[in-house]
Design an enzyme around this catalytic site. Structure first.
Site, PDB file in Angstrom:
ATOM      1  N   GLU A   1       2.420   1.696  -3.313  1.00 54.78           N
ATOM      2  CA  GLU A   1       1.512   2.307  -4.218  1.00 54.78           C
ATOM      3  C   GLU A   1       1.252   3.871  -4.184  1.00 54.78           C
ATOM      4  O   GLU A   1       1.554   4.343  -5.064  1.00 54.78           O
ATOM      5  CB  GLU A   1       0.246   1.773  -3.774  1.00 54.78           C
ATOM      6  CG  GLU A   1      -1.005   2.272  -4.800  1.00 54.78           C
ATOM      7  CD  GLU A   1      -2.155   2.571  -4.056  1.00 54.78           C
ATOM      8  OE1 GLU A   1      -2.669   3.576  -4.008  1.00 54.78           O
ATOM      9  OE2 GLU A   1      -2.403   1.561  -3.399  1.00 54.78           O
TER      10      GLU A   1
ATOM     11  N   HIS B   1       0.849  -1.102   0.029  1.00 56.12           N
ATOM     12  CA  HIS B   1       0.129  -0.150   0.011  1.00 56.12           C
ATOM     13  C   HIS B   1       0.880   1.188   0.052  1.00 56.12           C
ATOM     14  O   HIS B   1       0.716   2.104  -0.902  1.00 56.12           O
ATOM     15  CB  HIS B   1      -1.061   0.056   1.298  1.00 56.12           C
ATOM     16  CG  HIS B   1      -1.951   1.179   1.533  1.00 56.12           C
ATOM     17  ND1 HIS B   1      -2.407   1.467   2.496  1.00 56.12           N
ATOM     18  CD2 HIS B   1      -2.354   1.995   0.514  1.00 56.12           C
ATOM     19  CE1 HIS B   1      -3.274   2.639   2.245  1.00 56.12           C
ATOM     20  NE2 HIS B   1      -3.073   2.900   1.099  1.00 56.12           N
TER      21      HIS B   1
END
Ligand code: ZN
Length: 1035
Positions: free
Chosen positions: A132, A129
């Site tokens: 990202e 995450h």
């Protein structure tokens, strides 16, 4: 309804309920229009844009690539035409890296592109995450801070996002403009393959220790960071905690045992070098899948990929990221977890959830998985399903919880059925009823007509078109593709349905055998329970403090000094001017032409205003009826959302509710009722409120569709008191879920309610006030009285003289639809109604807080500006974009750590500033209050480029594609002609810097006459002291 899309970059998926292929549910939805989560996206169905193929002789199809040949380093491995979606699928593999590329050629103006990686974390630090986020913070070719956010304003993308799932990360976008497509493609590719992954970005996006006041070394050291706060927000939502925990526990052995988004208390264990290593391993081209969709020349994509990115790499074995099967358990397991006490939720003794999850088949077994999906609908959907009959009808809970259904995103699929808002003592009852249901299903099987109604809905949803097919197809295929499943054959849904039909007709026990295998004889069964704990929040805060203490304990003076220096460095870095000019941008000539939209016509049929639109609808006729309800009294009006939710679920004079539900789903896509506010778009002096009934059906079922609508409108029944009571309780439980995930929308509604009486009414119908009203109403009102009140609404409202209609249909089917429609009209009651609109009144400014025990805030400040067709409206829309991009995102998000922030000029004329998952409240309101000062002091930030970027942002909304069933809806609801919309568009494009400056003076120099501030968040004793304003606190 003009579509409004707030682009919040990046979505975290806990892995459940996201990409389900679901038939339509009969339910009036509370409109949370703007914040589209992926789960909402996925509810939109796979659909096809073209006319259904008539029988014809097809010559040998012309394919642009041939199997076996190599194009720009990519070998074309497979070419197939899929007639039901009118698309051609090309599968390529890059010869030197093994990168897979899936190209879908389809006659669709909206093109899509995506880069997918299989990312399998082995801890809960949020590695994929945070990576990202960081990939979107600047790359070799585009060393610009947050290029992704910046591109939001330099593009006309119809979809642009990045998402982290439990085992993959994807970067998708879509656009109708080819220049835009190439621009975004270059940025996305550079972002994922050559990101800078700078240390300061890691501190900003991931986590960091920092002084509460960065300039004061005596202030407290705290943990900050965008993802850190984002996940604190996510973990404050009980529905999220439950589904996350379900996934972690039902497939615990490998990567699904961890939280890919990051558990707040684990995130601070992540280091920058972990992240760089993770990128190197998982973002390798050999571990990458690339998707492109539409009509733009794929050769350019292949050439760019090969030359710039792939040819520089060699192939590696990517089996390290492959996900093995979960080892099956020998005996079932039970897990109990705690949750936050939800102040908006049920009474504390009922704040419990339970679910049973059963591991099923391999997701790559697509026929089996499809059949289990159908079986799961047969078992759970609607009053004819066994679980509904046995678990919901006895009414001891608040209905199904959000996990209920079939999930095929993980390597092993699973089925879940769960209940929310039930007493702890009823946990055992749930388990007994669950087992009894399985036992009954094995013994008695399934009713054929019920199964048929479920299958009909799968078929209908194939033809029903949503406006962004390319992205929907991608999202529906991602998980399967990731597990190396056959995504091409998975698109042949009609074949899968036929095979299932054949199996069902050959073998009466087909579904029973599956029940036996997957339900009765399955030891891989998890029972998950969750109860609210009053100390949950306190325990979290304690753990967080302890974490900080541990982090600081071993720090030397030099390290502490470094923390101080980093804080200042980051602050300077955030405030520095960004070199945005390095990013590509569209030009005015790229966007001058508005998209072409079919015309609508108005006819008067039996004195009913009827809008007709001929459009390619894939054999479906769409029917909408609008009933003006402005003459209802205030209590009745407040009951209308509930009325809409239950009316079609109680049967009619002719049909019992089970029978009615069956008929509706055998013939239509469901009959939905919603509440609509219709403001005067010219003068903002008056408004009306309406109920809209909407349905659609295949051509052959149009007569039945009208008959069912007429039956419902004339013969609705609220007489089944037990069932009514159950539906009301489920309704209350459902509207209380997800307040905090859409907190910014509730905060804006709350702020609007302080501005005018129409705003107040909206909040009473859609906002937190509605939840409070209905809860209270249900408590003090006998069900008999409820029945009378609801029935009286129906009798007053369903009336021909009170109604307007819109029909969207394919040209060849229109005349027969109109014939049936005329018969429908003849049978409707007709009586005079007097009042058709109400005047709008405005209030003095005020502030209000809805108390919630969550660790983050949602702030909104709203004032009334001008109605939609006022000449200043487009200028204010542009200004809202400028403020979001140049002021609120840099200050409230980047510097102050909120997950999101922005300004919005809404369709109904209200101008709002808002924050999302915000660690601050008053500090943010002060930022809102200083808007004018900022606009003055940063006058030169508003230059030609930023003006143009803001215009593009507005265009993304104005030009966003519309589904065929919804074409003409602006005219239908608001009487806004296509000419006036076109005029609005060209006026918006013609806005100058001077116009903008004049508008700033006009609307921002002095505090507005009518404004409200609304806060959703935890109690704060010093609110009034810190803000210098009076606050009304709503508990
Ligand atoms: Zn995120």
């Amino acid at each position: 309804m003009l579509t409004v899309s707030l682009s919040f970059i990046d979505i975290i998926l806990s892995g459940l309920k996201m990409l389900r292929f679901q038939p339509h549910l009969v339910r009036a939805h509370i409109k949370k229009s703007s914040f589209k989560s992926l789960s909402e996206m996925s509810r939109a169905k796979l659909s096809s844009m073209n006319q259904v193929n008539m029988p014809s002789i097809i010559n040998k199809r012309e394919y642009i690539y041939a199997e076996g040949k190599v194009y720009y380093g990519f070998r074309c491995e497979r070419v197939e035409h899929i007639s039901e979606f009118q698309l051609t699928s090309y599968t390529f593999r890059h010869e030197c890296t093994g990168t897979e590329l899936w190209h879908i050629e389809r006659n669709d103006a909206t093109n899509a592109f995506s880069i997918n990686f299989r990312t399998t974390p082995f801890d809960s630090t949020g590695l994929p995450h945070i990576l990202e986020h960081l990939s979107l913070c600047g790359s070799k070719k585009y060393p610009v801070r947050d290029p992704f956010f910046k591109m939001l304003n330099r593009s006309v993308a119809t979809f642009m996002n990045a998402m982290t799932g439990p085992d993959y990360t994807i970067y998708p976008f879509s656009t109708m403009n080819e220049v835009d497509f190439r621009n975004l493609q270059r940025i996305y590719l550079d972002a994922v393959f050559r990101p800078n992954l700078a240390y300061l970005d890691f501190l900003q996006e991931g986590w960091r220790l920092e002084y509460k006041d960065i300039h004061d070394q005596n202030s407290q050291l705290v943990i900050k960071g965008v993802v850190y706060n984002e996940m604190k927000g996510a973990f404050s939502e009980n529905a999220h905690v439950f589904s996350q925990s379900l996934l972690n526990n039902v497939i615990p052995d490998h990567t699904y045992g961890y939280v890919s988004g990051g558990n707040p208390l684990d995130i601070p264990n992540l280091t920058h070098s972990n992240l760089v290593d993770f990128h190197k391993k998982y973002y390798h081209p050999s571990n990458c899948r690339i998707y492109s969709y539409g009509l733009f020349d794929p050769n350019k994509t292949l050439a760019l990929l090969d030359k710039e990115y792939l040819s520089k790499h060699t192939s590696i074995d990517n089996s390290y990221s492959r996900i093995p099967h979960q080892k099956r358990w020998i005996k079932p397991r039970n897990v109990h977890i705690s949750s936050r006490l939800d102040s908006m939720g049920a009474t504390i003794d009922r704040q419990n959830q339970i679910a049973i999850a059963l591991l099923m088949c391999d997701s790559t077994n697509i026929q089996e998985s499809f059949e289990l999906n159908v079986l799961s609908e047969v078992l759970t959907r609607g009053p004819n399903s066994l679980f509904f009959k046995n678990l919901i009808e006895p009414n001891f809970s608040g209905g199904y919880n959000q996990c209920t259904g079939y999930s095929s995103n993980s390597k092993d699929t699973f089925f879940v059925v769960g209940l929310q808002d039930l007493l702890v003592k009823d946990f055992t009852k749930f388990i007994e009823l669950f087992d009894k249901t399985i036992f009954n299903a094995l013994g008695y099987g399934f009713e054929a007509q019920h199964v048929e109604s479920v299958l009909h809905n799968f078929e209908l949803s194939l033809k029903h078109q949503n406006p962004n097919f390319g992205i929907t197809l991608l999202l529906n295929s991602t998980a399967l593709w990731n597990h190396e499943g056959d995504v091409v054959n998975n698109l042949r849904v009609s074949d899968m349905i036929s095979r299932l039909r054949a199996s069902l007709s050959q073998d009466n026990n087909h579904f029973q055998q599956k029940m036996e295998q997957y339900f009765a004889n399955n030891n891989h069964r998890l029972t998950l329970t969750m109860s609210a704990d009053e100390l949950y929040e306190e325990n979290f805060t304690k753990a967080e403090l302890e974490l900080v203490r541990q982090k600081i304990k071993n720090l030397g003076t030099e390290e502490v000094n470094q923390i101080y220096k980093n804080g200042l460095l980051l602050d300077a870095f955030q405030k520095a001017k960004s070199n945005t000019e390095l990013l590509p941008c569209l030009s005015m000539t790229d966007v001058s032409e508005p998209p072409k939209i079919p015309k609508v016509f108005n006819r008067n049929i039996q004195n009913v205003q009827t809008q007709v639109c001929e459009v390619s609808t894939n054999n479906i006729t769409y029917f909408k009826c609008l009933f003006n309800i402005t003459d209802l009294n205030i209590e009745e009006t407040q009951l209308v959302p509930l009325f809409c939710n239950v009316i079609s679920a109680l049967g009619t004079a002719t049909y019992k509710h089970q029978e009615f539900d069956k008929q509706v789903f055998l013939k239509t896509g469901g009959i939905d009722f919603t509440v609509n506010f219709i403001e005067d778009v010219n003068y903002a002096k008056s408004y009306s409120v309406s109920i809209m009934m909407a349905t659609h059906a295949l051509e052959k079922n149009v007569l039945d569709m009208f008959d069912l609508c007429q039956e419902l409108l004339q013969n609705f029944r609220f007489n089944d008191l037990g069932r009514l009571k159950m539906l009301i309780e489920n309704y209350i439980s459902n509207i209380s879920v997800g307040v905090s995930s859409s907190g910014h929308l509730y905060a804006m509604l709350g702020a609007t309610s302080l501005v005018s009486d129409v705003g107040k009414l909206k909040c009473l119908l859609f906002g937190v006030d509605h939840i409070n009203f209905i809860k209270n109403f249900a408590q003090v009102t006998e069900v008999l009285e409820m029945r009378d009140k609801l029935a009286s609404i129906g009798r007053k409202v369903f009336n021909k003289s009170n109604m307007r209609v819109a029909i969207n249909s394919a040209p060849s089917h229109l005349s027969s639809a109109i014939t049936h429609y005329k018969d429908f009209l003849k049978k409707l009651p007709d009586f005079e109604i007097n009042r058709i609109s109400s005047d709008i009144h405005y209030f003095d400014p005020s502030c209000q807080q809805y108390l919630m025990n969550i660790p983050v805030n949602y702030c909104a400040k709203t004032f009334f500006a001008v109605p939609y067709l006022h000449q200043d409206h487009p200028i204010l829309q542009i200004l809202a974009k400028v403020l979001s991009a140049k002021y609120l995102l840099p200050v409230v998000r980047e510097q102050n750590g909120a997950y999101g922030a922005g300004a919005k000029m809404s369709f109904d004329g209200y101008f709002s500033l808002y924050s999302y998952r915000d660690p601050h409240s008053i500090k943010t309101f002060k930022v809102f209050d200083k808007t004018y000062e900022w606009l003055r002091s940063e006058k030169n930030l508003i230059d030609q480029q930023s003006l143009f970027e803001a215009k593009l942002g507005v265009l993304q909304q104005l030009d966003s594609p519309i589904a065929p069933g919804n074409i003409g809806i602006d005219y239908f609801l608001y009487k806004m002609s296509q000419e006036s919309l076109k005029k609005y568009r060209s006026r918006m494009l013609a806005v100058t810097i001077n116009d903008l400056q004049d508008t700033i003076e006009k609307y921002f120099r002095n505090p507005p006459n009518y404004y409200g501030k609304c806060l959703l968040g935890p109690a704060d004793k010093h609110l009034e002291l810190k803000s210098g304003q009076k606050w009304k606190i709503v508990k």
